[in-house]
Enzyme design. Structure first.
Site, PDB file in Angstrom:
ATOM      1  N   GLY A  53      -6.561   4.961  -0.423  1.00 50.12           N
ATOM      2  CA  GLY A  53      -7.923   4.754   0.190  1.00 50.12           C
ATOM      3  C   GLY A  53      -8.841   3.530  -0.605  1.00 50.12           C
ATOM      4  O   GLY A  53      -8.402   2.292  -0.525  1.00 50.12           O
ATOM      5  N   TYR A  91       0.654  -1.253   0.101  1.00 48.87           N
ATOM      6  CA  TYR A  91       0.153  -0.132  -0.040  1.00 48.87           C
ATOM      7  C   TYR A  91       0.851   1.096  -0.006  1.00 48.87           C
ATOM      8  O   TYR A  91       1.764   1.294   1.055  1.00 48.87           O
ATOM      9  CB  TYR A  91      -0.889   0.032   1.197  1.00 48.87           C
TER      10      TYR A  91
END
Length: 530
Positions: A69, A62
């Site tokens: 998001g 990530y």
């Protein structure tokens, strides 16, 4: 980050340990310079190596090789990752509304720099060095009132700061002029950043805005709560109140530390007061006792209310201390080299105490306004003229000064409604619970300002009442502590007389409060206030 500050507070050194509230105030409010230690830069380089090793990993990580998001499951190819970071900053710099104060933006910049220096974000040393250089050059990005939900951190405010570091968007230069970021960076000899993997995310994922405003509020509130004790002592004296309820043994029966500190201040400020002594008699055993058996709560219970506010401030300071010791980002690079997603960016711990402080400030101001009001009512002011007017009926005296205080108190009660109980889902329900901590911090700043103004009105009113009480021939005079504050006020605010333009006098008294001169004058007379 063990931050060490020079005795002149001109430089704050940053390594991998926590800053203090005083460090934040020194940089944000007083323009102290910042210096990154070699150890901090080495730690950043080590964690950056971990991120770069992951950049070519086939597995998604990530913020390194994915979107953000709700788009976190999309893999981003290597040739688009710089664009990803740049686009993240540009798109998140979506604030709106009035500019936020310079000291708030500087606090936000410093706190993000402090997190970078922990080595847990994976950003390159040059990113931290650029932020430090901007602070030292007095370059303050334009940040707006609206845009943060307090989770994932103060995204929009932090993005405006990051955008300026890239050479885009408006900033204020050291002289306060509005200029383009590229122009300001060039003038200061600072090269605009070019972001790499993870770095855009590292610059926007933190609670730095709300935490910075909490630190600034704590600095203000230590001064304002001491001022509240000064104002209360002045009112007790001028209203012929009793100092007996502030006795150490009585207060000690309820051992709250803030209450003890406030009562000690009141005793010191009223010590030796001829006015207080004037309404004492001797009991059957020859001991002095006050003829005022029970004063109104706004006088008698001042240590209880002011003390509870002090204890609230101490709790908030403890939360701020833990937050200052935190490395807030998502994902983070752990000490053992893992890159992990987490929820530490959620602003709830800070948001709760911001709301708690706003409640306490409203109550302290409310009690102050009630003392002011007592002075103006002939049924309660122990023989003083109505509204402390020179010629009641012809003159209105301080009637409308009390209206001003009352209006501010009403506003403070509205500001005491908590922001942190609200949550509006965002990012396609990925961020489905937010803290609203930024909003809590913004309203606390207004509450702190309002409290200072209400206390200024009380001090003005008590000073005029003392003048009317201690006229020639009465043999009365204030105590050393309250007298010193009275003398200070008279350097900026005239004494009793026919009606005149009051707004400038309220402003002058407010400046004496906010600048700390009231507390300094009292402390010079009776010793340091607690």
């Amino acid at each position: 980050m063990t931050a060490t500050t020079s005795t002149s507070r001109a430089v704050v050194e940053i390594d991998a340990g926590p800053l203090t509230v005083d460090d934040v105030v020194a940089v944000a409010r007083h323009g102290a310079q910042v210096r990154l230690t070699d150890a901090a830069l080495a730690g950043m380089a080590a964690s950056r190596a971990v991120v770069e090793d992951l950049a070519d990993d086939a597995r998604p990580h990530y913020g390194v090789s994915t979107g953000f998001g709700a788009l976190a499951r999309r893999h981003i190819p290597t040739d688009k990752r710089a664009q990803l970071q740049l686009g993240l900053v540009r798109s998140h710099a979506a604030g709106s509304g009035p500019e936020v104060e310079r000291e708030v933006v500087r606090a936000l910049q410093l706190l993000r720099l402090a997190t970078l220096a922990t080595g847990r974000t994976g950003a390159r040393p040059v990113v931290a060095e650029t932020y430090a250089a901007m602070l030292d050059a007095g370059i303050t990005p334009v940040v707006h009132e609206y845009g943060s939900l307090g989770c994932s951190g103060d995204l929009a405010p932090l993005a405006h700061v990051a955008l300026a570091a890239l050479g885009e968007g408006p900033v204020r230069d050291a002289g306060g002029d509005l200029v383009d970021a590229a122009e300001a960076l060039a003038a200061a000899g600072i090269a605009p950043l070019e972001l790499r993997e993870k770095e855009g995310l590292a610059l926007i994922n933190g609670t730095d805005g709300m935490l910075g405003m909490l630190c600034l509020a704590l600095d203000d509130l230590h001064r304002l709560l001491a001022t509240a004790d000064v104002a209360a002592a002045s009112s007790v004296e001028a209203l012929l109140g009793s100092d007996a309820p502030f006795a150490e043994d009585l207060v000690g029966m309820r051992p709250h530390p803030g209450q003890a500190a406030s009562a000690a201040n009141l005793r010191a400020l009223l010590a030796g007061s001829p006015v207080v002594a004037s309404h004492r008699t001797l009991d059957a055993d020859g001991r002095p006792e006050c003829t005022r058996v029970q004063d109104a709560y706004s006088l008698r219970c001042a240590p209880q209310v002011h003390g509870a506010a002090r204890d609230t401030v101490d709790h908030a300071a403890a939360v701020a201390g833990r937050e200052l010791a935190s490395a807030i980002d998502n994902p983070v690079v752990t000490v053992d080299g893992r890159v992990e997603s987490n929820g530490n960016f959620h602003g709830a711990p800070v948001a709760y105490v911001l709301d708690f402080l706003a409640i306490a400030m409203a109550d302290v101001a409310s009690m102050s306004e009630r003392r002011t009001d007592r002075f103006l009512d002939v049924a309660r002011n122990e023989g003083l003229p109505a509204f402390l007017a020179d010629d009641p009926g012809v003159d209105s005296g301080l009637m409308i000064a009390q209206y001003t205080a009352a209006g501010i108190v009403s506003e403070l009660k509205r500001l005491a409604a908590p922001a942190s109980v609200d949550s509006i889902p965002s990012s396609a329900m990925q961020e489905d619970h937010v803290s609203m901590g930024w909003a809590g911090a913004r309203k606390l700043r207004r509450a702190v300002d309002g409290l200072g103004r209400v206390l200024a009105v009380e001090l003005m009113t008590a000073a005029r009442a003392l003048d009317l009480r201690c006229t020639p021939g009465t043999g009365l005079s204030p105590a050393a502590g309250t007298g010193a504050v009275h003398a200070l006020l008279r350097t900026a605010v005239p004494g009793p007389g026919p009606d005149r333009f009051l707004a400038p006098e309220i402003d002058a008294a407010t400046r004496l409060v906010s600048d700390g001169e009231v507390v300094a004058a009292a402390s010079a007379a009776v010793g340091p206030l607690r």
